[in-house]
Design an enzyme around this catalytic site. Structure first.
Site, PDB file in Angstrom:
ATOM      1  N   GLU A 119      11.461  -2.961  48.729  1.00  0.00           N
ATOM      2  CA  GLU A 119      12.089  -2.053  49.704  1.00  0.00           C
ATOM      3  C   GLU A 119      11.668  -0.634  49.370  1.00  0.00           C
ATOM      4  O   GLU A 119      11.679  -0.231  48.201  1.00  0.00           O
ATOM      5  CB  GLU A 119      13.623  -2.097  49.626  1.00  0.00           C
ATOM      6  N   GLU A 166      19.576  -6.296  44.318  1.00  0.00           N
ATOM      7  CA  GLU A 166      20.289  -5.125  43.802  1.00  0.00           C
ATOM      8  C   GLU A 166      21.660  -5.424  43.210  1.00  0.00           C
ATOM      9  O   GLU A 166      22.690  -4.925  43.708  1.00  0.00           O
ATOM     10  CB  GLU A 166      20.434  -4.069  44.906  1.00  0.00           C
TER      11      GLU A 166
END
Ligand code: BGC
Length: 445
Positions: free
Chosen positions: A348, A165
């Site tokens: 995720e 991320e």
């Protein structure tokens, strides 16, 4: 029942991050990182720290056994840069490498595919002191760190994810200061941090590929489809700008070697000739972290004149994030339509809720079960449309240190009692275990 069929050899499992679960921050020569500093400065909402967290550093055999019992066949974990290179560069800390060596052997012995992520936010503090992701100085050290870790583990770890991320690090860590290292540098700070992570990622991919073959190389991006709160042209334009910042700087850079046209002017001060080529890389596997859509509106006074709009949603998690499983379907379809259908997996997906331990000691978490069920249906529906999605790893195996929220927000499928460190599998663990074993979404578990 197309919405309940998963591709052959589908990966079922969980993800974690070193800083959120390991604890043992002073053990075996580890150096300080930006989250240690940010925590010490009093920035964690519940006043907790990651000093012990789940004590995974010592209890990892028990945590691997939980995944084995669940029947999971894949596990994404992260490697702590400050354990390997305590000051970010220079001398390698043998004890740090030894820890991950043992961990990988344990994962493999359990019949689980280890998927290593090299950077889940624990930037060594000396590198931050030298400018962190605001400058290019960090690119070389990250590539060297990647090379060192792969040299030790690539004989057994075949799946390598470079970053986790980069957009969240850039926006929250350097733009608005809500996460480590806590800078409020606005638009320029965000874009610089994005660009330099993109460069570091490209350099690390090349550093590993130069010395190893037969690996699956990739990265993990947080991708959230952006839509406008209303049809008003200014809201539509604001959503497009935010899409460029949140999703497309990373995605277009990596897969197309392009800087989004909407941002080119704002980035020209630090993009150098050759950068686009250095950022582009033909990865083998893209990890996607999906939590919700983003609904945006035009509002001056914020970076890019964009702010959160009304999500038009009646279902929310304990983080006050909207529950929007159809956004995951749309995301996977858009990757197929717009980016050549890259091999990808959900790295995720999950939700925090205010779990309650029942009188029987069990944690019944029906909202989390429903969350997983609905998102898995989106994945299966996308797979039925030909999307190249190869796995689903939930966030997270354990309740853990949820960054600036501390230990207060629980994302685990296994509860962690932070006083005793006892692990208690929740109903959602049983649901995912039964689903992984059956290879389809189960009704009863
Ligand atoms: C991060 C995790 C985090 C989760 C929930 C993701 O952005 O990769 O580290 O715990 O979201 O906030």
């Amino acid at each position: 029942m197309a919405a309940n069929i998963f591709p052959k050899d589908f990966l079922w499992g969980a993800s974690t991050a070193a800083y959120q679960i390991e604890g043992a921050l002073d053990a075996d020569g580890r150096g300080p990182c930006v989250w240690d500093t940010f925590t010490a400065a009093g920035n964690i909402k519940d006043g907790s720290s990651a000093a012990v967290a789940c004590d995974h550093y010592h209890r990892w055999p028990e945590d691997i056994a939980l995944m084995k019992d669940a029947g999971f066949n894949a596990y994404r974990f992260s490697i702590a840069w400050p354990r390997i290179l305590p000051t970010g560069t220079g001398a390698v800390n043998a004890a740090g490498l030894d820890f991950y060596d043992r961990l990988v052997d344990g994962i493999l012995e359990a019949g689980i595919r280890p998927m290593a992520c090299l950077y889940h936010w624990d930037l060594p503090q000396p590198l931050e002191d030298a400018g962190g992701w605001q400058g290019r100085g960090v690119v070389g050290p990250f590539a060297e760190y990647a090379r060192v870790v792969a040299a030790r583990l690539a004989d057994r770890v075949k799946d390598w994810m470079m970053l986790n991320e980069p957009n969240v690090v850039a926006i929250f860590g350097y733009g608005v200061g809500e996460q480590a290292p806590g800078h409020k540098l606005g638009e320029q700070g965000m874009l610089r941090a994005l660009h330099h992570q993109n460069l570091a990622q490209g350099a690390a991919l090349r550093a590993i590929a130069a010395e190893h073959s037969g690996l699956t190389l990739g990265t993990v991006l947080n991708l959230q489809p952006c839509r406008a709160e209303s049809d008003r042209p200014e809201d539509v334009a604001a959503a497009a700008r935010w899409d460029a910042v949140w999703n497309r700087v990373t995605l277009d850079g990596l897969l197309r070697g392009e800087i989004p046209a909407l941002l080119a002017d704002k980035m020209k001060g630090f993009v150098q000739p050759g950068d686009e080529a250095a950022i582009r890389y033909p990865i083998d596997l893209l990890g996607i972290n999906y939590y919700s859509r983003m609904t945006m509106k035009h509002e001056e006074g914020h970076p890019f004149d964009v702010w959160w709009g009304d999500a038009h949603c009646d279902r929310w998690t304990g983080m006050a994030w909207p529950v929007q499983p159809d956004g995951l379907y749309d995301l996977l379809v858009s990757l197929k339509r717009d980016y050549g259908n890259p091999a990808c997996y959900v790295a995720e997906n999950g939700a925090a809720y205010d779990d309650v331990v029942g009188p029987d000691g069990a944690v019944h978490d029906p909202e989390r079960v429903a969350f997983f069920r609905d998102h898995l249906e989106s994945v299966a529906r996308a797979a039925a449309q030909g999307c190249n999605v190869k796995g689903y790893l939930c966030w997270s195996l354990l309740d853990n240190f949820e960054w600036s929220f501390g230990l207060d927000k629980r994302f685990g499928i296994v509860r962690v009692d932070y006083d005793t460190l006892k692990r208690t599998p929740k109903d959602s663990y049983r649901f995912l275990a039964a689903t992984a074993k059956a290879g389809r979404i189960v009704e009863t578990f």
